[in-house]
Design a protein around this motif. Sequence first.
Motif, PDB file in Angstrom:
ATOM      1  N   PRO A 153       7.808   0.180  64.919  1.00  0.00           N
ATOM      2  CA  PRO A 153       8.736   0.811  63.969  1.00  0.00           C
ATOM      3  C   PRO A 153       8.010   1.764  63.031  1.00  0.00           C
ATOM      4  N   GLY A 154       8.535   2.966  62.907  1.00  0.00           N
ATOM      5  CA  GLY A 154       7.954   3.966  62.021  1.00  0.00           C
ATOM      6  C   GLY A 154       6.864   4.804  62.642  1.00  0.00           C
ATOM      7  N   ALA A 155       6.357   4.402  63.807  1.00  0.00           N
ATOM      8  CA  ALA A 155       5.264   5.142  64.445  1.00  0.00           C
ATOM      9  C   ALA A 155       5.820   6.321  65.240  1.00  0.00           C
ATOM     10  N   VAL A 156       5.275   7.506  65.004  1.00  0.00           N
ATOM     11  CA  VAL A 156       5.706   8.710  65.707  1.00  0.00           C
ATOM     12  C   VAL A 156       4.479   9.557  66.033  1.00  0.00           C
ATOM     13  N   THR A 157       4.683  10.542  66.883  1.00  0.00           N
ATOM     14  CA  THR A 157       3.654  11.551  67.137  1.00  0.00           C
ATOM     15  C   THR A 157       4.257  12.911  66.821  1.00  0.00           C
ATOM     16  N   PHE A 158       3.397  13.874  66.516  1.00  0.00           N
ATOM     17  CA  PHE A 158       3.906  15.217  66.216  1.00  0.00           C
ATOM     18  C   PHE A 158       2.815  16.237  66.512  1.00  0.00           C
ATOM     19  N   ASP A 159       3.245  17.487  66.704  1.00  0.00           N
ATOM     20  CA  ASP A 159       2.285  18.569  66.918  1.00  0.00           C
ATOM     21  C   ASP A 159       2.682  19.758  66.051  1.00  0.00           C
ATOM     22  N   ARG A 160       1.904  20.846  66.165  1.00  0.00           N
ATOM     23  CA  ARG A 160       2.080  22.052  65.329  1.00  0.00           C
ATOM     24  C   ARG A 160       2.028  21.690  63.842  1.00  0.00           C
ATOM     25  N   GLU A 161       1.120  20.765  63.541  1.00  0.00           N
ATOM     26  CA  GLU A 161       1.006  20.241  62.182  1.00  0.00           C
ATOM     27  C   GLU A 161       0.432  21.278  61.215  1.00  0.00           C
TER      28      GLU A 161
END
Length: 510
Positions: free
Chosen positions: A480-488
Motif C-alpha cells: 500500500p502506498g508504493a508506486v513507481t514514476f519516471d520523468r521526475e
Amino acid sequence: MEDEQGSGQGGALAEALAGWVGARIDAAHANPATGLVALAVYAGARRVLGVGVGPRVAGAGVLPRLPRLRAGASHPLVAAMRAHLVGRRVLAIEVRRDGIAVVAGDPLPAENDGEDEGADEVVRAPEARPEPAAGGGPELAPGARLELAPGRRGEARLLDAAGHLILRWPPQGSAPPAEIAYPADPFAAGAALVEASDEAAAGQEKAALARAVRARRAALERRAEAVRGDLGRLGSVARLQKTGQLLLAQGGRVPRGAAKALLDDWETGGTIEVALDPARPAKAQAEAFFAKARRYQRGEAVMRARLAETERALVAVAALEADVAAAEARPEALEPLAQRARSLGVSRAELAGVGAGAAGEPGAAGARGGRAGKGKTAPRLPFHAFRSASGAAILVGRGAADNDALTTKHARPHDLWLHAKGVSGSHVVVPLPKGASCPADVLVDAATLAAHFSDARGEAVCEVSYVPRRHVRKPRGAAPGAVTFDREKVIAVRVEAERLSRLLGTKEEG
C-alpha cells in the motif's frame, strides 16, 4: 370546484389566480427539504403561487414573498422549472380535486373559448387555442405543464406539451391524497406556508451548522493531542543520540544481516536492544538515529507554534459553538456565524448552503439532498485538503492505502503529483486545469506539505519529487502506498515555519 369541499375552497384559490392568466412567469423556486414549490409571475406586480408537497410543509396559497431559504439553480426541480416555465406566459391555471396545474407556453390566436363540461375550476387565457386531444380533453400547445399535488406526501410533476413526463419530485413518486382540501383564504394560507417553510429550513440549517462546528472542535482536539504526542517524543532525543553513539562504537562486532543487536550501555552497565535493517551494516545505521534526533529537535519550534495556534482556535470554536446554540434559527442570524465557522476552518462542504438560501445560491437549504439524503453522511475521503496562499487546492493522502486511492482514483492524469524524495510519506496532489502548469508558489506550498507529511518532518531542507500524475504507476502486488514514476523533477524546499503554519491552518476537515 363542485365537490364536498365546495367550490368556495377551490374556488377561492381559483379566483385569486384568475388575474394571472396571460402573465409572464419570471421565477421558479423550491426548497426540497421542506417541500415548498414557488412560482412567481408578473401581473402588474409580482405574484407568487406556493404549494407545499411535503415532507415539512403542505398546502397551497398565494405567498406574500418568495421563500428566503431555497435551493439553487443546480437543483433538478428548479433547473427543470426554469428551463420549461420561466420566461413563458401562463396559458391556464387549473385548481383540481387532486392538485393544481399550471400550463405555460406561447399564446396562440383565439379560435374557441368554450369550456369542457364537468371540468374543475379552470382559468384559461382567452387567447389560447385548445386543440382536441385523443381522450377528448383540451390540450394547449406549445408549452409545458406543472402539476402540483399538495400534501405531506405530495409531489411535483413537470410534463411537456405532449404529456411526456420531464421530471417528478420527489423522484421516487408519492402517494398524494385523492382529494385536496383548499384553504378558504389563500392569502392567509400562503403567508403561513412560506413562514413555516423558512422556519423549518432555518432550523435544519442551524442544526447543520452546530454539527459542523462540533466536528471542527473534535478535529482540533485530535490535532492538539497529536501535537502533544509529537512534543512528548522530544524526550527520546537523548536516547536516539545515545543509540547512535553506541552503534558507531560497537557496530563492527554485530554480525552482518542481523535484525537486532544487543549493545553494552556503558552508563548503566546493562544492555540496549536495537532493531536493525538486515540489509545494511549495523555501524552504517547509526546516522539514521542521529538524523531522527535532529528532526525532532528542529521540529520543536514548529510543533510548539502549531500547538499554541490550535489551542487558540479551540477557544474561538468553543465560543462559536455557544453562539450557535444561542442563535435564533433565522438566515440573517446564521450567515455571520457560518462566516465565522469558515474562518475557523470548518469545511465548505459541511457548511454548504448555511445562510446562502436568501440569495438563492446553489447549495441553499434543501439542495443538500432533500428526502433522498436524509440520514446519510458524506463518504470519507482518502485525503485532507489544504489551500495555498492563492486559494489553490492541495490534496494530501491520509495513509498508505489512502495514498493509493488518492493517486489512482481521485487524481487526474494532468494533475501534479509530489512525494518527499527517498523517504516514506504522503502522496500529494495539486489539481490543475488540463494543459496548465503549476504556479511556482503553489509548487512550493505543495512541496512543503509533502515534506511535512513524511519521515523528513523536522528537517530544515527536504528534496521533493514531482511529476504529472500520468507518469506515476502502481506496480501489481506492490505494498500500500508504493508506486513507481519516471520523468521526475526535484525541488529542494526549505521548510519555513510561517509558511507551514499558514498551510496547516487551511486544513479542511472532512
